[in-house]
Design a protein around this motif. Structure first.
Motif, PDB file in Angstrom:
ATOM      1  N   UNK A 362       0.824  -1.218   0.000  1.00  0.00           N
ATOM      2  CA  UNK A 362       0.000   0.000   0.000  1.00  0.00           C
ATOM      3  C   UNK A 362       0.855   1.264   0.000  1.00  0.00           C
ATOM      4  N   UNK A 363       2.149   1.139   0.262  1.00  0.00           N
ATOM      5  CA  UNK A 363       3.028   2.309   0.259  1.00  0.00           C
ATOM      6  C   UNK A 363       3.371   2.757  -1.162  1.00  0.00           C
ATOM      7  N   UNK A 364       3.236   1.862  -2.130  1.00  0.00           N
ATOM      8  CA  UNK A 364       3.769   2.130  -3.466  1.00  0.00           C
ATOM      9  C   UNK A 364       3.187   3.368  -4.160  1.00  0.00           C
ATOM     10  N   UNK A 365       1.897   3.672  -4.030  1.00  0.00           N
ATOM     11  CA  UNK A 365       1.391   4.865  -4.737  1.00  0.00           C
ATOM     12  C   UNK A 365       1.776   6.188  -4.068  1.00  0.00           C
ATOM     13  N   UNK A 366       2.485   6.137  -2.933  1.00  0.00           N
ATOM     14  CA  UNK A 366       2.633   7.341  -2.117  1.00  0.00           C
ATOM     15  C   UNK A 366       4.093   7.708  -1.849  1.00  0.00           C
ATOM     16  N   UNK A 367       4.848   7.864  -2.928  1.00  0.00           N
ATOM     17  CA  UNK A 367       6.256   8.251  -2.784  1.00  0.00           C
ATOM     18  C   UNK A 367       6.396   9.537  -1.985  1.00  0.00           C
ATOM     19  N   UNK A 368       5.464  10.484  -2.185  1.00  0.00           N
ATOM     20  CA  UNK A 368       5.575  11.778  -1.509  1.00  0.00           C
ATOM     21  C   UNK A 368       5.372  11.655  -0.005  1.00  0.00           C
ATOM     22  N   UNK A 369       4.603  10.692   0.436  1.00  0.00           N
ATOM     23  CA  UNK A 369       4.375  10.488   1.869  1.00  0.00           C
ATOM     24  C   UNK A 369       5.458   9.628   2.521  1.00  0.00           C
ATOM     25  N   UNK A 370       6.075   8.757   1.734  1.00  0.00           N
ATOM     26  CA  UNK A 370       6.905   7.686   2.295  1.00  0.00           C
ATOM     27  C   UNK A 370       8.398   7.926   2.147  1.00  0.00           C
ATOM     28  N   UNK A 371       8.842   8.333   0.968  1.00  0.00           N
ATOM     29  CA  UNK A 371      10.269   8.265   0.658  1.00  0.00           C
ATOM     30  C   UNK A 371      11.127   9.156   1.547  1.00  0.00           C
ATOM     31  N   UNK A 372      10.590  10.271   2.009  1.00  0.00           N
ATOM     32  CA  UNK A 372      11.366  11.151   2.883  1.00  0.00           C
ATOM     33  C   UNK A 372      11.732  10.517   4.209  1.00  0.00           C
ATOM     34  N   UNK A 373      10.998   9.482   4.610  1.00  0.00           N
ATOM     35  CA  UNK A 373      11.293   8.807   5.878  1.00  0.00           C
ATOM     36  C   UNK A 373      12.628   8.071   5.831  1.00  0.00           C
ATOM     37  N   UNK A 374      13.177   7.863   4.636  1.00  0.00           N
ATOM     38  CA  UNK A 374      14.479   7.200   4.525  1.00  0.00           C
ATOM     39  C   UNK A 374      15.551   7.945   5.302  1.00  0.00           C
ATOM     40  N   UNK A 375      15.401   9.262   5.424  1.00  0.00           N
ATOM     41  CA  UNK A 375      16.409  10.056   6.133  1.00  0.00           C
ATOM     42  C   UNK A 375      16.394   9.821   7.634  1.00  0.00           C
ATOM     43  N   UNK A 376      15.398   9.095   8.130  1.00  0.00           N
ATOM     44  CA  UNK A 376      15.274   8.839   9.572  1.00  0.00           C
ATOM     45  C   UNK A 376      15.807   7.463   9.972  1.00  0.00           C
ATOM     46  N   UNK A 377      16.368   6.712   9.045  1.00  0.00           N
ATOM     47  CA  UNK A 377      16.632   5.301   9.320  1.00  0.00           C
ATOM     48  C   UNK A 377      18.035   4.997   9.835  1.00  0.00           C
ATOM     49  N   UNK A 378      18.941   5.982   9.805  1.00  0.00           N
ATOM     50  CA  UNK A 378      20.276   5.773  10.372  1.00  0.00           C
ATOM     51  C   UNK A 378      20.227   5.993  11.881  1.00  0.00           C
ATOM     52  N   UNK A 379      21.289   5.606  12.563  1.00  0.00           N
ATOM     53  CA  UNK A 379      21.378   5.797  14.009  1.00  0.00           C
ATOM     54  C   UNK A 379      22.447   6.848  14.293  1.00  0.00           C
ATOM     55  N   UNK A 380      21.980   8.074  14.543  1.00  0.00           N
ATOM     56  CA  UNK A 380      22.926   9.129  14.881  1.00  0.00           C
ATOM     57  C   UNK A 380      22.774   9.598  16.310  1.00  0.00           C
ATOM     58  N   UNK A 381      22.071   8.801  17.123  1.00  0.00           N
ATOM     59  CA  UNK A 381      21.753   9.216  18.494  1.00  0.00           C
ATOM     60  C   UNK A 381      22.731   8.597  19.484  1.00  0.00           C
ATOM     61  N   UNK A 382      23.951   9.116  19.515  1.00  0.00           N
ATOM     62  CA  UNK A 382      24.960   8.574  20.441  1.00  0.00           C
ATOM     63  C   UNK A 382      24.549   8.786  21.886  1.00  0.00           C
ATOM     64  N   UNK A 383      23.757   9.827  22.149  1.00  0.00           N
ATOM     65  CA  UNK A 383      23.363  10.127  23.530  1.00  0.00           C
ATOM     66  C   UNK A 383      22.479   9.034  24.117  1.00  0.00           C
ATOM     67  N   UNK A 384      21.796   8.267  23.250  1.00  0.00           N
ATOM     68  CA  UNK A 384      20.907   7.217  23.750  1.00  0.00           C
ATOM     69  C   UNK A 384      21.677   6.129  24.479  1.00  0.00           C
TER      70      UNK A 384
END
Length: 562
Positions: A362-384
């Motif tokens: 169901x994600x396939x028709x919605x590149x505008x809603x979904x693809x930007x979330x790729x920028x959230x998938x790395x782990x840059x939270x050393x403080x955690x």
């Protein structure tokens, strides 16, 4: 008064999503790392070259493939070998392969290639440097390799049905990165735009490896057939992906990296929630979904497995496909919140395999809603990683109950709940799982049973004043630091913990492997036991010289064959 347009569907409960059986049913989606890479390379108009292809008639030699991005280049340095059949093995204890590779940071000089030629073919027995981003090796799928070489050498095209069903000419048995054997640490490339998302260097290595394999099989066919040989049909070539054999070594990764894995799962869950919250689907969006659904069914007809676990799941999935088709035909995906209705229907009508397949689709028709979330998938939270020692004991107890309440109900003195133990093999330094009460491994156990450890600290905390800071407890019980850290991580990483027992008698490590591989973008999971699996990567993808914005994304879904 709230209108329908303002309704937002929440992300699914971690207690549902993070069960091993569901994680072991995940499928690739728009956020998969391979698709992120091909979209980026097309969007940024990367160019590709093959400055070296020094391979003899026996298929032995060296090749270099360079990907030129906007700011820097990356080069796959490939070594092809003449491997005796008796030495071909997918096991990690193998010491020789049909081909070995390193992904070089930049463009290698002759001296670099000479240095790598003395080390890369040795794999673990050699050493690379921080100018290398990954180290890998691959073996031929012998039957299909010989069929393709013989057919092309005779001036004929290979049997496409064999290609569809096998899916690859070579399969990698490891793609090592992030500092292993001297390669560059993740930190060296984490801030580069093209490698900030997870596993982009490794996915680029496999993408270029696939091109090398296509060129090598053509070279071998030309050498065998001479003037009679023909070129592989460009309509057939895309369906040659790269296989991969993955074993237990990958399984503890998602336990060891709770923040990172949370970010993967949370991004997918947020994407699903956003699409479910769409008030109405346009005719174009419905048509896009129908078209991708139809194409995905073709891929599933090519999915083969001889393992009982996957045979059962495939049977359920095929039944689910018919149920989805019937639902979509009857419902039309019109009316209010059609995707949410579809997901709610799936929760009772489909298997977990089918539910997660549909959730990805169901994600396939919605590149505008979904693809930007790729920028959230790395782990840059050393403080955690830093323990909050001032947190009251009562708060820590609450966090443990929130993430491990299910584990508090188990009898951990029962053998069935602690039947297994994870350890690291002496010979290859690879994770392994053994039978705790049958093998002498308990002294070497690794801390990959967070649920059991959470229950242990919870019991220790029962006699402590809830207002006391957890630091006071840890001064007396430092052995529980890792459990406090993990509990505190759940505040920002609700999907970081598996909600199942990773050392129980019924644990299926295969579920952990599939969870990680699905985020890579793998397809056609073919378990060979409950502890290792073969997959296919990049089947259907364009080759570097063909990559455009038009074909950079939906390649994972085959077009209807004519």
């Amino acid at each position: 008064m709230e209108t329908q347009a303002q309704i937002h569907i929440d992300r699914r409960d971690p207690a549902t999503v993070m069960r091993l059986s569901r994680l072991g049913s995940l499928h690739q989606c728009r956020l998969s790392f391979m698709r992120q890479l091909t979209r980026r390379m097309a969007r940024e108009n990367w160019s590709f070259s093959r400055p070296v292809f020094d391979i003899d008639a026996q298929g032995v030699g060296t090749a270099v493939y360079t990907a030129h991005g906007p700011d820097r280049a990356y080069s796959l340095v490939a070594f092809a070998h003449d491997l005796p059949p008796e030495k071909r093995s997918d096991r990690v204890i193998a010491d020789a392969w049909d081909a070995t590779f390193a992904l070089f940071d930049g463009i290698p000089t002759e001296a670099d290639i000479e240095r790598l030629s003395k080390n890369v073919p040795l794999q673990e027995a050699g050493r690379v440097s921080e100018t290398e981003l990954s180290l890998s090796r691959a073996n031929r799928s012998v039957r299909l390799w010989e069929h393709v070489v013989d057919a092309l050498a005779a001036g004929q095209q290979p049997d496409v049905q064999q290609i569809y069903q096998v899916g690859y000419l070579m399969r990698t048995t490891a793609v090592y990165g992030s500092g292993k054997f001297g390669a560059a640490d993740r930190e060296n490339i984490a801030n580069r735009p093209e490698t900030s998302a997870p596993f982009q260097a490794e996915m680029l290595s496999v993408f270029l490896t696939r091109t090398f394999v296509r060129d090598l099989v053509q070279h071998m066919a030309n050498a065998k057939g001479g003037d009679q040989a023909t070129k592989l049909d460009p309509d057939i070539a895309p369906w040659l992906g790269i296989g991969n054999s993955t074993g237990l070594g990958m399984a503890p990764f998602i336990v060891n990296h709770p923040i990172l894995f949370n970010n993967w799962v949370m991004a997918r869950e947020e994407a699903i929630a956003r699409v479910r919250s769409v008030e109405s689907a346009s005719a174009a969006e419905v048509e896009h979904f129908r078209r991708v659904f139809e194409r995905s069914q073709i891929s599933i007809t090519w999915w083969r497995s001889e393992h009982p676990i996957q045979i059962e799941k495939l049977a359920a999935l095929n039944a689910d496909l018919q149920a989805i088709s019937d639902y979509v035909d009857q419902d039309g995906l019109t009316g209010s919140h059609p995707w949410n209705r579809l997901v709610l229907w799936s929760q009772t009508a489909l298997s977990e395999e089918g539910q997660e397949y549909l959730a990805s689709l169901i994600l396939e028709p919605y590149a505008d809603l979904v693809d930007g979330l790729a920028s959230c998938m790395a782990d840059g939270d050393a403080a955690a990683f830093v323990i909050d020692g001032a947190m009251p004991v009562s708060d820590v107890r609450d966090l443990i109950r929130g993430a491990f309440g299910w584990a508090l109900e188990l009898d951990w003195t029962s053998r069935e709940h602690c039947a297994r133990a994870w350890y690291v093999s002496e010979e290859k330094l690879e994770p392994r799982m053994g039978e705790r009460f049958e093998e002498p491994i308990e002294d070497y156990e690794q801390p990959w049973a967070p649920a059991r450890d959470a229950v242990a600290i919870y019991a220790e905390l029962s006699g402590w004043d809830g207002a006391q800071p957890i630091a006071e407890f840890l001064l007396r019980h430092p052995e529980h630091r890792h459990s406090v850290r993990r509990a505190q991580m759940t505040r920002t990483a609700p999907y970081g913990e598996i909600r199942d027992n990773t050392i129980g008698a019924t644990v299926v490590p295969l579920d952990m492997l599939r969870a990680k591989l699905s985020f890579f973008g793998a397809t056609h999971f073919d378990p060979r036991s409950d502890r290792w699996v073969r997959i296919c990567m990049y089947a259907g993808a364009p080759y570097p010289e063909e990559l455009t914005s038009e074909n950079a994304d939906l390649w994972v879904y085959p077009e209807v064959p004519t």
